[in-house]
Design a protein around this motif. Structure first.
Motif, PDB file in Angstrom:
ATOM      1  N   VAL A 281     -22.941 -32.535 -66.481  1.00  0.00           N
ATOM      2  CA  VAL A 281     -23.862 -31.411 -66.670  1.00  0.00           C
ATOM      3  C   VAL A 281     -23.298 -30.418 -67.684  1.00  0.00           C
ATOM      4  O   VAL A 281     -24.032 -29.889 -68.532  1.00  0.00           O
ATOM      5  CB  VAL A 281     -24.155 -30.725 -65.319  1.00  0.00           C
ATOM      6  CG1 VAL A 281     -24.942 -29.435 -65.522  1.00  0.00           C
ATOM      7  CG2 VAL A 281     -24.929 -31.666 -64.395  1.00  0.00           C
TER       8      VAL A 281
ATOM      9  N   ASP B 293     -25.094 -29.221 -71.168  1.00  0.00           N
ATOM     10  CA  ASP B 293     -25.377 -27.815 -71.475  1.00  0.00           C
ATOM     11  C   ASP B 293     -24.721 -27.390 -72.794  1.00  0.00           C
ATOM     12  O   ASP B 293     -25.313 -26.656 -73.592  1.00  0.00           O
ATOM     13  CB  ASP B 293     -24.892 -26.915 -70.341  1.00  0.00           C
ATOM     14  CG  ASP B 293     -25.829 -26.929 -69.139  1.00  0.00           C
ATOM     15  OD1 ASP B 293     -27.023 -27.228 -69.317  1.00  0.00           O
ATOM     16  OD2 ASP B 293     -25.355 -26.644 -68.019  1.00  0.00           O
TER      17      ASP B 293
ATOM     18  N   ALA C 151     -28.360 -30.704 -61.031  1.00  0.00           N
ATOM     19  CA  ALA C 151     -28.832 -30.446 -62.397  1.00  0.00           C
ATOM     20  C   ALA C 151     -28.870 -28.965 -62.715  1.00  0.00           C
ATOM     21  O   ALA C 151     -28.841 -28.567 -63.880  1.00  0.00           O
ATOM     22  CB  ALA C 151     -30.211 -31.059 -62.598  1.00  0.00           C
TER      23      ALA C 151
ATOM     24  N   LYS D 123     -30.772 -34.219 -67.792  1.00  0.00           N
ATOM     25  CA  LYS D 123     -29.790 -34.094 -66.709  1.00  0.00           C
ATOM     26  C   LYS D 123     -30.132 -35.025 -65.550  1.00  0.00           C
ATOM     27  O   LYS D 123     -29.255 -35.722 -65.008  1.00  0.00           O
ATOM     28  CB  LYS D 123     -29.739 -32.647 -66.209  1.00  0.00           C
ATOM     29  CG  LYS D 123     -29.125 -31.664 -67.183  1.00  0.00           C
ATOM     30  CD  LYS D 123     -29.099 -30.264 -66.571  1.00  0.00           C
ATOM     31  CE  LYS D 123     -28.471 -29.246 -67.508  1.00  0.00           C
ATOM     32  NZ  LYS D 123     -28.467 -27.879 -66.924  1.00  0.00           N
TER      33      LYS D 123
END
Length: 470
Positions: A7, A11, A313, A423
């Motif tokens: 994750v 990002d 997520a 995700k």
């Protein structure tokens, strides 16, 4: 630990993939012309270390990108074709970028990019954790004409998959639990004899008369079909002038039903009707199968897996500007669509003011109701277990295949929903690679129960090739 890092990587790198999605949105290409999108995705995947096989199924824009080795083999399906006539700026009023030009009114600029984002993120985990298994991204053209994946399936590229995952831009967050309709796309071509319609009509044999008689027969057929069947058509050639008996005419049909067998039966009956139209008018008829999509075989095991990732997520967050655009787009809808949206919002338990749902609608197992739409994802779902989910990429009430959808899918609303989907796909695939095969065994057992041993046989005949347009 690995999922947390997955994750974090997504990002940290989301801007890269937002830019890619916008590039495809700014260069919309209809079915079988997706040269820009296909080349862009191939170059990104090759640069990341994936091996790529292009031209799959004799379709120049179809490709498969692969990384890793051995079992399990997990596929993520992507799409990138646009729709004709839906060019639109990111604006709450109708304002085409190119008048009558194509646009991404189904969000495939987001759909494919999320898949690319997910597999490249997974590659980092495979390398760092030395995970066994193979991941694949499938660049699938021409979903909008319901045939790209069928030509790829005919080439056998899905046959060794242990499972596949995909998603679709939507206006809520929920697994796709409704089977889609099976479909056959067929065009009939009638050949007659031209003549002066005023001076010598008796010498002519009207191909248009044959088309119209076929349509009349098809409309009478509607009374005698299985519930849920759909028959719709458009005349693609009706002649050149009223005073010339048309020697050529054609009509294009979509036939839909709850399963492949229902649609195959509809096709057999429609062919007989077309032959009858030709017999009555002393013309000749031929036909061409353009697409033959299967009904979607829903796999609850994989859908529940996608749903289960919602907490890891992280939240889907929209800004005040996003909500302003959403309200303006929703206000542009026809009142009947607004009423329908209110009804659906109530059914899903969403708040009336929630135009951009961020929470997940509680997952329900497969419904017995077949949706009226069709997708060539259905073909893959009869070859291997497949899970599919939607995320909020447009305001609630906005329907795909509209200019409002094109606007939303080119805006930050669509990009945020895309990143959230990436995700869910990446996290779910990570679980499939690391849980020792338990989830895959469950998904396979469910798949075998639902297919009941029926083999996948492509509904597009072997002698029909894809309409290569690039």
């Amino acid at each position: 630990m690995g999922k947390k890092q997955l994750v974090e990587w997504l990002d940290e790198n989301k801007k890269t993939y937002e830019d890619q999605a916008l590039q495809i949105w700014e260069h919309p290409e209809v079915a079988y012309t997706e040269a820009f999108a296909s080349k862009l995705q191939i170059s990104v995947l090759q640069e990341a270390g994936f091996s790529v096989v292009s031209g799959v199924g004799s379709v120049p824009t179809a490709f498969v990108a692969e990384y890793g080795s051995g079992k399990p083999i997990i596929g993520i399906l992507g799409e990138f074709d646009a729709l004709p006539g839906l060019s639109q700026k990111v604006s709450p009023v109708r304002d085409a970028v190119t008048p009558n030009g194509p646009g991404h009114g189904c969000g495939h600029n987001l759909l494919g990019t999320a898949g690319v984002e997910a597999v490249i993120a997974l590659k980092q985990r495979i390398d760092e954790e030395r995970l066994p298994g193979t991941i694949r991204y499938y660049g699938c053209p021409a979903e909008e004409v319901l045939s790209g994946k069928t030509f790829m399936a005919r080439a056998g590229v899905f046959d060794d998959l242990d499972a596949a995952l995909t998603w679709h831009p939507g206006n809520s967050n929920t697994p796709w639990n409704m089977p889609s309709s099976a479909l056959t796309s067929v065009e009939f071509f009638f050949k007659g004899r031209a003549a002066h319609a005023g001076a010598a009509p008796h010498l002519g044999r009207s191909a248009l008369d044959a088309v119209e008689l076929t349509n009349i027969g098809a409309n009478y057929l509607r009374e005698h079909v299985v519930d849920g069947s759909r028959i719709h058509y458009t005349i693609t050639n009706g002649g050149v002038a009223p005073n010339v008996v048309p020697d050529k005419a054609s009509v294009w049909y979509y036939l839909r039903g709850a399963n492949r067998a229902h649609v195959d039966e509809l096709l057999e009956r429609l062919i007989k009707i077309a032959q009858g139209g030709a017999l009555m008018t002393e013309t000749e008829v031929t036909w061409e199968i353009k697409a033959g999509a299967y009904d979607l075989n829903v796999n609850n095991t994989l859908n529940e897996l996608l749903f289960s990732q919602k907490d890891e997520a992280g939240p889907l967050v929209f800004t005040e500007e996003d909500h302003k655009l959403a309200a303006s787009l929703a206000a542009s809808l026809d009142p009947s669509l607004q009423q329908y949206a209110e009804k659906r919002r109530h059914e899903l338990g969403l708040a009336e003011s929630d135009l951009l749902p961020t929470s997940f609608v509680n997952y329900q197992p497969t419904t017995k109701i077949t949706g009226g739409g069709s997708t060539d994802v259905g073909d893959v779902s009869w070859i291997t277990p497949i899970g599919q989910i939607t995320t909020t990429c447009a305001p609630f009430g906005v329907q795909v295949h509209t200019w409002q959808a094109t606007a939303a899918f080119g805006s930050p609303i669509g990009l945020k929903g895309m990143h959230h989907a990436a995700k869910l796909l990446a996290l779910s695939t990570y679980d499939l690679l690391t849980d020792g095969g338990n989830l895959l065994s469950q998904a396979r057992a469910e798949f075998l129960r639902s297919t009941q041993g029926k083999p996948y046989i492509p509904a597009i005949p072997n002698d029909v090739q894809a309409p290569v347009l690039v």
